[in-house]
Design an enzyme around this catalytic site. Structure first.
Site: not given
Ligand code: T1G
Length: 708
Positions: A293, A320, A339, A396, A398, A403, A425, A446
């Protein structure tokens, strides 16, 4: 349901075509219609033989899984298996040759129906899979599979397929002797009939005089040793958490030394007790139906037109970002990988190059496919390259300021009307959304590392995220072949917050003087992929340390650091042991091996009295479920099913327990609450069960059924 015709050559063609479903399943109505059609052919003196095939792209997907949730009684489940076993045996010995013309995937009862035919011929299709995957549902083949397969190909070849639930490509099934022939699809029916017309006999190997099981009976010395090794491996893998694999071995061991009619009766008895277990119910509900589902976006907001995607932007070419770019390019999307450093952007593309080259080496992709996929990735440092993107995902560092800058610069290049997603995250989405001109178009996606292997994407709704944005983000996740779970904004969201409790508890146990080997073995015996200390090393202790420091700065005095904080600070600030990436953490890593660091004993003296493994297993699972229940109470997750799917796909919570919240129902709410209250008193308030659980005590209502 079942089409029936007799062709001019005197052969009856019985075609499966179950209405209302993309696949054929052996539900009661279909099986009854099938048997009636075959009986008609058997009674018709003009019919020389019978060919069974399917009108759908797959042959038969097995029994209808939903039936095993309808009647949960041992007697009912056993009776169902006994009935189909009786019928298959009757048709097998009725005297007319039966051929299974396998035009597509044949799994579970679908393969068992074919095994009860006298000849099996399959279309040569790369998509087709042949197997008995019942064990992955916590059940076992209940239509003769544990008896016919070992009699056909031998115990040594059959047992691994049965206890692993292997899905074989047709070439492997042919090599093993499960199939007699593989032919081009266009020739399938003709060749199936030709076998009958050439005198194919209505006879099974096991009915021939003097039949010997290929490779020997289970009772023979060499085979017994083989089985004892298999039993040891099964115990190591399942730690007794669910009975299906061992019960399959019992069916083979006990049934194979008897006539097949007795063998299938033995199988039906084991089928009843196995399918009635709570573990089977968990694996069916969560392991199959809920995942299906989620993959099919069954919770997508209605009324929003499906979004199409052609071009994607990925900000940040680290681990990531590179992984996300690979997933997008593999799905056929033009992908801009941006980047700050040109070399980093190029290196991000090399990540895809390496993965694609490995696929070519393994024969999973051809050179042209590799080139075409790579050509879709444009490494760049220029935000103008993002023009025309339908969605941009930032991955980018954390850090809020980095950000924010990336978000602003993207808006300047693309305008505010596209979807913008953050792969953060832990940082709350609503805060990050303030840097996008239209926060209603801002959402969290995420991803999990390694992106090319992990199916889950945790979709985090910010306070201002619109339903349209949510629906279109779900379309994007499905478009790149991932499975989404929707959660609401909060620190650590759902997966990071709950999964962290697993390795935090491992460190707490270490600090209490519990033997680290006991901690790690207990973790693995619950069914988690790794022990908690090994997980901490994988996540990286310095990352966990950074989150603690950042959260302390954000929340100030109101912040209660996790119980693991002193251990983390010791390892990161004093010992410089930050985890697997540095070759040293709780383990030493060398030559591809991992060994617990001998220095642990010096820093964490062993307690004189060690706990039993059961109590450590309980703590390592209970702590996750009690935190997940808090998330449910706070509305971070909106249903137990979402929590279960996120835990199964996000961090490998054991599927036999159904997922991190179904585990509460598996234990039983009353017992779970009582044990958590005892742990809260003896270990710490982190185990205190929330009211959402306490108010169910004594009501007989499961958490799953409590409407959340
Ligand atoms: N029972 C009920 N529904 C099933 C089903 C099954 N066996 N197989 C598929 N569906 C539904 C599925 O939920 C989805 O529903 C739709 O069909 C299309 O499936 C007696 C006891 C066959 C490889 O474990 O692995 O036989 O979303 O999207 O990608 O010994 O379905 O449309 O509402 O997955 O092309 C053993 C399970 C049963 C096979 C096709 N068999 N199915 O994949 O389509 S137990 C299995 C699959 C048994 C016997 C024992 C896959 C597929 P919806 P789909 P697909």
């Amino acid at each position: 349901m079942i089409d029936y015709r007799v062709d001019g050559d005197g052969i009856a063609v019985v075609t499966w075509n179950v209405p209302g479903s993309p696949v054929n399943t052996l539900n009661d109505a279909a099986t009854t219609a099938y048997v009636a059609a075959v009986d008609k052919a058997l009674a018709d003196p003009a019919v020389k033989g019978i060919v069974v095939t399917s009108a759908k792209s797959d042959f038969i997907a097995g029994a209808d899984i939903n039936d095993f949730l309808a009647d949960r009684s041992v007697a009912g489940l056993e009776a169902g298996s006994r009935a189909i076993n009786r019928v298959f045996r009757r048709l097998e010995t009725a005297g007319k040759p039966m051929v299974a013309a396998i035009n597509g995937t044949a799994l579970g009862g679908g393969l068992e129906l074919a095994l009860a035919c006298h000849y099996r011929i399959a279309a040569d299709s790369p998509k087709t899979r042949i197997g008995l995957p019942e064990v992955t549902l916590g059940i076992l083949p209940g239509a003769g599979g544990t008896q016919r397969l070992p009699r056909l190909i031998g115990v040594r070849a059959a047992v691994p397929l049965l206890v692993e639930g292997t899905r074989l490509p047709v070439a492997d099934a042919l090599k093993l002797g499960i199939l007699h022939a593989v032919v081009p699809a266009a020739e399938l029916l003709h060749k199936a009939k030709a076998w009958i017309l050439a005198g194919g006999k209505a006879e099974q190997p096991w009915d021939r005089k003097g039949f010997r099981v290929p490779g020997g009976n289970p009772g023979d010395p060499g085979v017994q040793e083989f089985l004892s090794v298999v039993i040891a491996k099964v115990h190591e893998r399942t730690a007794g958490n669910y009975p299906a694999p061992i019960n399959i071995l019992s069916c083979v061991y006990e049934g194979m030394s008897s006539p097949i009619e007795v063998g299938t009766d033995i199988e039906s008895r084991y089928f009843g007790v196995t399918a009635a277990t709570v573990q089977a119910e968990n694996l069916i509900r969560s392991g199959f139906l809920a995942l299906n589902d989620a993959r099919k976006l069954k919770r997508r907001p209605a009324g929003v037109p499906k979004a199409e995607f052609r071009k994607v932007g990925v900000l940040g070419a680290g681990l990531m970002g590179s992984g996300i770019a690979y997933a997008c390019a593999k799905a056929g999307l033009d992908t801009v990988l941006l980047d700050r450093e040109p070399a980093m952007a190029e290196r991000g593309k090399v990540h895809s190059d390496k993965l694609l080259t490995r696929e070519v080496e393994r024969g999973k992709l051809d050179a042209a496919g590799r080139e075409a996929t790579l050509a879709r990735i444009t490494p760049t440092v220029d935000y103008a390259a993002l023009t025309g993107c339908d969605i941009v995902i930032e991955a980018v560092f954390e850090q809020r300021d980095i950000k924010a800058e990336a978000t602003h610069r993207t808006a300047e290049a693309t305008g505010p009307d596209i979807l913008f997603a953050s792969n953060t995250s832990t940082l709350p989405i609503s805060g990050l959304a303030e840097h996008w001109p239209r926060p209603d178009n801002f959402i969290g996606l995420h991803f999990f590392s390694p992106v090319h292997r992990m199916a889950l994407v945790e979709v985090i709704r910010g306070r201002q995220t619109s339903e349209t944005c949510l629906a279109q983000a779900l379309d994007f996740v499905a478009r790149i072949g991932k499975t989404p779970v929707v959660v609401n904004d909060s620190r650590g969201f759902f997966t990071s917050r709950v999964f962290a409790t697993y390795f935090e508890e491992g460190m707490a146990l270490l600090a209490e003087g519990v033997n680290p080997a006991l901690i790690e073995n207990a973790g693995r015996q619950t069914g988690m992929p790794l022990g908690p200390l090994a997980v901490a090393d994988e996540v990286a202790l310095d990352l966990v340390h950074k989150i603690i420091v950042q959260t302390r700065a954000d929340l100030g005095p109101s912040y209660t650091p996790p119980v693991s904080a002193p251990v983390i600070e010791l390892f990161v600030e004093k010992l410089g042991r930050v985890g697997k990436k540095a070759g040293k953490g709780f383990y030493d890593y060398a030559d591809g091996q991992r060994r617990l660091w001998p220095g642990l004993a010096e820093h964490f003296p062993r307690a004189a009295r060690q706990p039993d493994v059961g109590s450590v297993k309980r703590r390592l699972l209970h702590i996750q479920s009690v935190e997940a229940a808090r998330c449910l109470a706070e509305g971070v997750v909106e249903s137990t099913t979402d929590a279960d799917v996120a835990s199964l796909l996000g961090w490998g919570f054991p599927a036999w327990a159904g997922g991190v919240l179904s585990y509460v129902d598996t234990i039983g709410v009353d017992r779970f609450v009582a044990e958590c209250e005892a742990l809260a008193a003896s270990v710490g308030p982190r185990y205190a069960p929330p009211d959402i659980l306490k108010r169910l005590v004594g009501t007989g209502t499961q958490l799953r059924a409590a409407g959340r």
